[in-house]
Design an enzyme around this catalytic site. Structure first.
Site, short mmCIF file in Angstrom:
data_model
loop_
_atom_site.label_atom_id
_atom_site.label_comp_id
_atom_site.label_asym_id
_atom_site.label_seq_id
_atom_site.Cartn_x
_atom_site.Cartn_y
_atom_site.Cartn_z
NE ARG A 77 -0.44 3.56 39.58
CZ ARG A 77 -0.20 4.69 38.93
NH1 ARG A 77 0.80 4.76 38.05
NH2 ARG A 77 -0.92 5.76 39.15
CG HIS A 121 -3.94 7.83 35.30
ND1 HIS A 121 -2.91 7.05 35.76
CD2 HIS A 121 -3.39 8.61 34.34
CE1 HIS A 121 -1.80 7.33 35.09
NE2 HIS A 121 -2.07 8.28 34.21
CD GLU A 166 2.17 11.39 36.62
OE1 GLU A 166 1.74 12.13 35.72
OE2 GLU A 166 3.01 10.51 36.42
CE1 TYR A 294 7.67 7.59 32.57
CE2 TYR A 294 6.67 8.80 34.39
CZ TYR A 294 6.62 7.78 33.46
OH TYR A 294 5.55 6.93 33.42
CD GLU A 345 2.82 6.52 35.59
OE1 GLU A 345 3.46 7.27 34.82
OE2 GLU A 345 1.62 6.67 35.87
#
Ligand code: IFM
Length: 445
Positions: A77, A121, A166, A294, A345
């Site tokens: 990615r 991004h 995000e 995360y 991620e």
């Protein structure tokens, strides 16, 4: 010792992003992005670091594909830099920029690695920022044109397209705290930008579909589980409010077609201007949802994130809590009608060093990844449809406001020599991919 087998076509990979690895910020007619401007402004980034060179991936992409092969990745990615292909954000096309991504995609295909391409991004062309950036609705239309350009060029070889990475981080850190580019601190702008990002996502989806109807298109959300600090009803209310203000802010418009009431309560007169048809555009069907995970937020009555005594924390100050990953996946699966999920991620920053033997021992990262892989498998057994997993990151890179001080890589980047050293976690991950299974207890070294 339990062994967790994954489905035979599970897509194991690793992720990066253009500004974090490419460097070559002003080469081959690339235009300036907001991250160039932001990192070149003294005081914004730890240690005065910039992405000017980063991992020099622009020149070392072949070596980096060889690295992916060595790890046995099935997917990679990455993101494309808008200002590399359209230096002014719209209008003049930069053929050298397109050629770079063309070579990269061909290289990945030749290595039998599935490319997962993210269009945005965080690196908006500076010229668009000068016209108001995401506060200006025209930026959403410029994004749709940029998406169309990329799909026309690469759509024959790239099957997975992500519009945005995000949107919550862009909104909160770019426009509320100002710790990310473009460094704005303004609630009205933040929520208007959030809405324009959603509109741009919808328009981008339409661009992708119009050119490549068979492409898989979606968005990537950064979702932190929100959990109460105690069993009290008040803490539960606070945790749910936190979840709504941060996570359903994007989940609801994308999957239900409205903004959550909690956001209206919080933002009041600074709620964005919404035009007729916007919500249907935003809520159009996606082929997958990318989930970046995360850590979790543990919330007490004061609505603040609590630090948990006895928990492990990474170098980012993020709690390590893999079971919350499963709970979060199950939660979104129950609350929304979701397309298949890719973990786009997951990873951790630890203080890595090269030992006297030239090796990088990172047992804590191995434990972190192992536990998160297992919790994902358990969530799959609970009924969550997870199709693949991209570890963040292929290599240590420019960690935004932290510069190069935080290392997330499966590979250690020696920035001075531009050398890559596969960490123990990289070797371990290669074995996971090869066997397509995770063992509960591993020799973490
Ligand atoms: O490095 C970032 C990435 O760009 C977006 N997701 C989180 C990562 C770690 O902070």
């Amino acid at each position: 010792m339990a062994t967790y087998k994954f489905p035979h076509n599970f897509l194991w990979g690793a992720a990066t992003a253009a500004y974090q690895i490419e460097g070559a910020w002003n080469e081959d007619s690339r235009g300036e992005s907001i991250w160039d401007r932001f990192s070149h402004t003294p005081g914004n980034i730890s240690n005065g670091d910039t992405g000017d060179i980063a991992c020099d991936h622009y020149h070392r992409w072949e070596e980096d594909i060889a690295l992916m092969r060595r790890l046995g990745l099935k997917a990679y990615r990455f993101s494309t830099s808008w200002s590399r292909v359209l230096p002014n954000g719209r209008g003049r096309i930069n053929p050298k920029g397109l050629d770079f991504y063309d070579r990269l995609v061909d290289g990945l295909r030749a290595a039998n690695i599935e490319p997962l391409l993210t269009l945005y991004h965080w690196d908006l062309p500076q010229t668009l920022q000068d016209e108001g950036g995401w506060d200006n609705r025209n930026t959403a239309h410029a994004f749709a044109d940029y998406a169309a350009l990329m799909v026309k060029r690469l759509g024959d070889r790239v099957k997975y397209w992500t519009t945005f990475n995000e949107p919550s981080v862009i909104t909160f850190i770019g426009f509320l705290t100002g710790e990310h580019a473009p460094g704005i601190k303004d609630q009205r702008v933040a929520y208007q930008a959030a809405h324009h990002l959603m509109v741009a996502h919808g328009l981008g989806m339409q661009s992708i579909r119009a050119i490549e109807p068979d492409a898989n298109a979606g968005i990537v959300l950064n979702l932190w589980m929100s959990e109460p600090a105690s069993d009290s009803a008040d803490d539960l209310v606070a945790a749910n409010k936190f979840w709504d203000e941060n996570e359903t802010l994007f989940l609801d418009p994308l999957f239900k077609g409205y903004y959550p009431p909690a956001v209206y309560d919080m933002v009041g007169k600074n709620m964005p201007k919404i035009q007729d048809g916007d919500m249907a555009l935003i809520a159009q069907k996606m082929d997958y949802l990318g989930v970046n995970y995360y850590s979790r937020n543990v919330i007490g009555v004061n609505g603040k994130v609590a630090r948990i005594a006895g928990s492990e924390y990474t170098e980012m100050g993020w709690e390590v809590c893999a079971p919350a990953f499963r709970r979060m996946l199950v939660r979104i699966n129950n609350e929304y009608s979701l397309p298949p999920i890719f973990i786009t991620e997951n990873g951790a920053a630890f203080e890595d060093e090269v030992g006297a033997d030239g090796k990088v021992r990172d047992p804590r990262r191995i434990e972190y990844l192992k536990d998160h892989f297992i919790q994902t498998r358990l969530a799959m057994l609970d009924g969550v449809d997870v199709r693949g997993y991209m570890v963040w990151s292929l290599m240590d890179n420019f960690e935004w406001g932290h510069g190069f001080s935080k290392r997330f890589g499966l590979t250690y980047t020696d920035y001075a020599a531009q050398k890559r050293i596969v960490k123990d976690s990289g070797e371990w991950y290669a074995e996971v991919i090869r066997k397509n299974e995770v063992e509960e207890s591993v020799g973490a070294g």
